[in-house]
Design an enzyme around this catalytic site. Structure first.
Site, short mmCIF file in Angstrom:
data_model
loop_
_atom_site.label_atom_id
_atom_site.label_comp_id
_atom_site.label_asym_id
_atom_site.label_seq_id
_atom_site.Cartn_x
_atom_site.Cartn_y
_atom_site.Cartn_z
N ARG A 1 -6.71 4.68 -52.65
CA ARG A 1 -6.96 5.02 -51.25
C ARG A 1 -8.46 4.80 -51.03
O ARG A 1 -9.25 5.71 -51.10
CB ARG A 1 -6.58 6.48 -50.97
CG ARG A 1 -5.11 6.68 -50.64
CD ARG A 1 -4.66 5.87 -49.45
NE ARG A 1 -3.28 6.12 -49.04
CZ ARG A 1 -2.48 5.17 -48.55
NH1 ARG A 1 -2.88 3.91 -48.47
NH2 ARG A 1 -1.28 5.47 -48.12
N PHE B 1 -2.72 -3.20 -48.87
CA PHE B 1 -2.61 -2.49 -50.15
C PHE B 1 -1.22 -2.58 -50.77
O PHE B 1 -1.07 -2.46 -51.97
CB PHE B 1 -3.01 -1.01 -49.98
CG PHE B 1 -2.21 -0.25 -48.96
CD1 PHE B 1 -2.51 -0.33 -47.62
CD2 PHE B 1 -1.14 0.53 -49.36
CE1 PHE B 1 -1.76 0.37 -46.68
CE2 PHE B 1 -0.38 1.24 -48.44
CZ PHE B 1 -0.69 1.14 -47.09
N LYS C 1 8.25 13.41 -46.55
CA LYS C 1 7.25 14.25 -47.20
C LYS C 1 7.69 15.71 -47.14
O LYS C 1 8.58 16.12 -47.86
CB LYS C 1 5.88 14.04 -46.55
CG LYS C 1 5.15 12.77 -46.99
CD LYS C 1 5.64 11.51 -46.35
CE LYS C 1 4.74 10.33 -46.61
NZ LYS C 1 4.31 9.64 -45.43
N PHE D 1 -4.71 7.10 -40.43
CA PHE D 1 -3.73 6.85 -41.47
C PHE D 1 -3.30 5.40 -41.33
O PHE D 1 -3.23 4.87 -40.21
CB PHE D 1 -2.52 7.80 -41.39
CG PHE D 1 -1.58 7.56 -42.53
CD1 PHE D 1 -1.91 7.98 -43.80
CD2 PHE D 1 -0.39 6.86 -42.35
CE1 PHE D 1 -1.08 7.70 -44.89
CE2 PHE D 1 0.45 6.59 -43.43
CZ PHE D 1 0.11 7.01 -44.69
N THR D 2 -2.97 4.77 -42.46
CA THR D 2 -2.73 3.32 -42.48
C THR D 2 -1.74 2.86 -41.41
O THR D 2 -2.09 2.08 -40.52
CB THR D 2 -2.22 2.90 -43.87
OG1 THR D 2 -1.09 3.72 -44.21
CG2 THR D 2 -3.30 3.08 -44.93
N ASP E 1 0.69 14.25 -35.87
CA ASP E 1 1.31 13.63 -37.03
C ASP E 1 1.64 14.78 -37.98
O ASP E 1 0.78 15.28 -38.70
CB ASP E 1 0.35 12.62 -37.69
CG ASP E 1 0.98 11.95 -38.91
OD1 ASP E 1 1.98 12.49 -39.43
OD2 ASP E 1 0.47 10.90 -39.34
N TYR F 1 29.06 6.58 -34.42
CA TYR F 1 27.96 5.76 -33.89
C TYR F 1 27.22 6.52 -32.80
O TYR F 1 25.99 6.52 -32.75
CB TYR F 1 28.51 4.43 -33.34
CG TYR F 1 27.41 3.46 -32.97
CD1 TYR F 1 26.98 2.50 -33.89
CD2 TYR F 1 26.78 3.52 -31.72
CE1 TYR F 1 25.96 1.63 -33.59
CE2 TYR F 1 25.75 2.65 -31.41
CZ TYR F 1 25.34 1.70 -32.33
OH TYR F 1 24.32 0.85 -32.03
C1 LIG Z 1 3.68 8.67 -44.82
C2 LIG Z 1 2.89 8.94 -43.63
C3 LIG Z 1 3.17 8.30 -42.42
C4 LIG Z 1 4.20 7.19 -42.29
O1 LIG Z 1 5.46 7.60 -42.62
P1 LIG Z 1 6.53 6.64 -43.32
O2 LIG Z 1 7.74 7.51 -43.46
O3 LIG Z 1 5.96 6.23 -44.67
O4 LIG Z 1 6.76 5.47 -42.47
C5 LIG Z 1 2.43 8.67 -41.31
N1 LIG Z 1 1.44 9.58 -41.38
C6 LIG Z 1 1.15 10.20 -42.54
C7 LIG Z 1 0.05 11.20 -42.57
C8 LIG Z 1 1.84 9.90 -43.69
O5 LIG Z 1 1.51 10.49 -44.85
#
Ligand SMILES: *Cc1c(COP(=O)(O)O)cnc(C)c1O
Length: 462
Positions: A387, A453, A263, A129-130, A220, A77
């Protein structure tokens, strides 16, 4: 003859040890499935999908090294050894000082936004970004787009469409004052612009400019290695540098970061926040225990942190990026050869089809990209995603955002599909393009409050 031999194609720098069988369906089954899913590809069941290009998020194939690292996970933990391995990888390859693991990227965005943004502040960024913008807004901030105009033009071939327009930033500082801007939010390989890179030159200019005004840069870094590969290919003075060196240099020009490891870092789940400031770290470490878990696991299992640490290193291989981006380019060029309108230059993580150009007879209120994604699925079982206006959502005042770009994203998971799959995908896009004039728009019949979305439902306009 010798000339031909000297110019070698890229090939996958790995071979397959295990395979997953694909599901084949009939057109009638797909028509039924997409209707039941409210014409939203997010609501399909994956058993009905043939080739899944919904996202490159968490859909990567892990290597044998990553799978064996899972077995080394320290599930303590507190004070897990796996945490220290992850911390070491982030410090070594990205150079950030303090790190906080989170369950995925948005977990990091939530914490960072709460720590840094005060009500009424302005957060400029190179395109929204969303999830990033939503967390900025939930923390009381207002996002302002300062990306160069070329990024909003699907036909512009500018090599660094992720660049910041410094004049736009200067205007914001003049209008609101630098003290109203907690940080500039910089994405590498900008997702919403079509996977487009920012140049080191632009980032250096931004660094100098923000330093003068005492404003942080938050990175980011979800696709930083893909961005680094484009810099190596396109930016003067970087041809001899490795992806690893370029990634380190990019990070060194920023003050902190949020990362979705799902990613670039080649895992199925995970993320982190990083900062070079002790005070920011201290406050974030306090918040992570509220939302994610103790600061030495942040919502992840020890084994997940092991796999991320290995994945980070693998993602920095120039061979890996050449094959990754080479595959996306192959698909894009093939689609272009069939006349399908796509965003240029071809991006890092997927091919983005211009739905406005594809379906000029539909207005943006008829959700052309959403309709096109549904039609592609019916044609072949290839799952893509919208998108455009659906993803853009509503402003805090309730009005719709109307983004310039109305796109369908063909996102390529890393190390998952072959070149032959790319052929089939392009052929499906071509047949839908042939009958484009018969494609009807949609109307939204259910709209959730946040990130619509994901759950919105539609019906076909007659
Ligand atoms: C996917 C993504 C996020 C958010 O990440 P999650 O792991 O899906 O929560 C943030 N910024 C960008 C550019 C992304 O592609």
């Amino acid at each position: 003859m010798t000339k031909l031999i000297n110019k070698r194609s890229w090939a996958e720098p790995y071979k397959m040890k295990m395979v997953e069988l694909l599901k084949m369906t009939t057109r009638a089954q797909r028509v039924k499935a997409i209707k039941e899913a409210g014409y939203n590809t997010f609501l399909l069941r994956s058993k009905d999908v043939y080739i899944d290009l919904l996202t490159d998020s968490g859909t990567n194939a892990m290597s044998d090294r990553q799978w064996s690292a899972l077995m080394l996970g320290d599930e303590a933990y507190a004070g897990s050894e796996s945490y220290f391995k992850l911390e070491k990888a982030i410090q070594q390859f990205y150079g950030y000082k303090y790190i906080i693991p989170t369950h995925q990227g948005r977990g990091a965005e939530n914490i960072l936004s709460q720590v840094l943004i005060r009500k009424g502040q302005i957060v400029p960024g190179n395109m929204y970004f969303t999830t990033t913008r939503l967390h900025q807004e939930l923390a009381g901030g207002k996002f302002e787009d300062i990306i160069i105009d070329e990024a909003h033009d699907s036909t512009s071939e500018f090599p660094f469409k992720g660049n910041v327009d410094l004049a736009k930033l200067e205007l914001l500082i003049k209008k609101h004052g630098a003290e109203k801007i907690p940080y500039v939010s910089i994405a590498t390989n900008v997702n919403m612009a079509g996977g487009q890179p920012i140049s080191i030159k632009n980032l250096k200019e931004l660094r100098a400019f923000t330093k003068k005004h005492g404003i942080r840069i938050i990175h980011d870094m979800t696709r930083v290695a893909e961005n680094a590969f484009f810099i190596q290919q396109r930016e003067k003075g970087y041809q001899q540098k490795s992806v690893r060196e370029i990634v380190y240099e990019i990070c060194s020009l920023t003050d902190g970061a949020t990362m979705s490891a799902k990613k670039d870092a080649l895992v199925n789940i995970g993320g982190f926040m990083a900062t070079n400031e002790w005070d920011v770290f201290e406050e974030a470490r306090n918040l992570v225990v509220v939302y994610e878990g103790l600061h030495t696991y942040g919502g992840l299992a020890g084994r997940d942190m092991e796999a991320i640490a290995v994945g980070i290193e693998e993602s920095l291989s120039t061979h890996h990026q050449r094959a990754r981006i080479g595959q996306v380019e192959y698909l894009g060029k093939k689609m272009e050869s069939y006349g399908v309108p796509i965003v240029k230059p071809i991006g890092g993580h997927g091919v983005f089809v211009d739905a406005k150009a594809f379906l000029p007879h539909l207005s943006q209120d008829q959700f052309p990209a959403q309709a096109l994604a549904a039609e592609l699925f019916i044609d072949s079982g290839v799952r893509t995603m919208e998108r455009g206006i659906v993803s853009a959502g509503r402003k805090p005042d309730g009005k719709n955002y109307y983004p310039e770009l109305e796109l369908v994203r063909f996102t390529i998971p890393r190390r998952v599909y072959t070149q032959a799959h790319m052929d089939v995908i392009a052929e499906s896009a071509a047949s839908v393009f042939e009958k484009r004039k018969t494609i009807k728009g949609l109307k939204m019949v259910y709209e959730p409050k946040y990130l619509r979305f994901f759950h919105a439902r539609f019906e076909k306009l007659m």
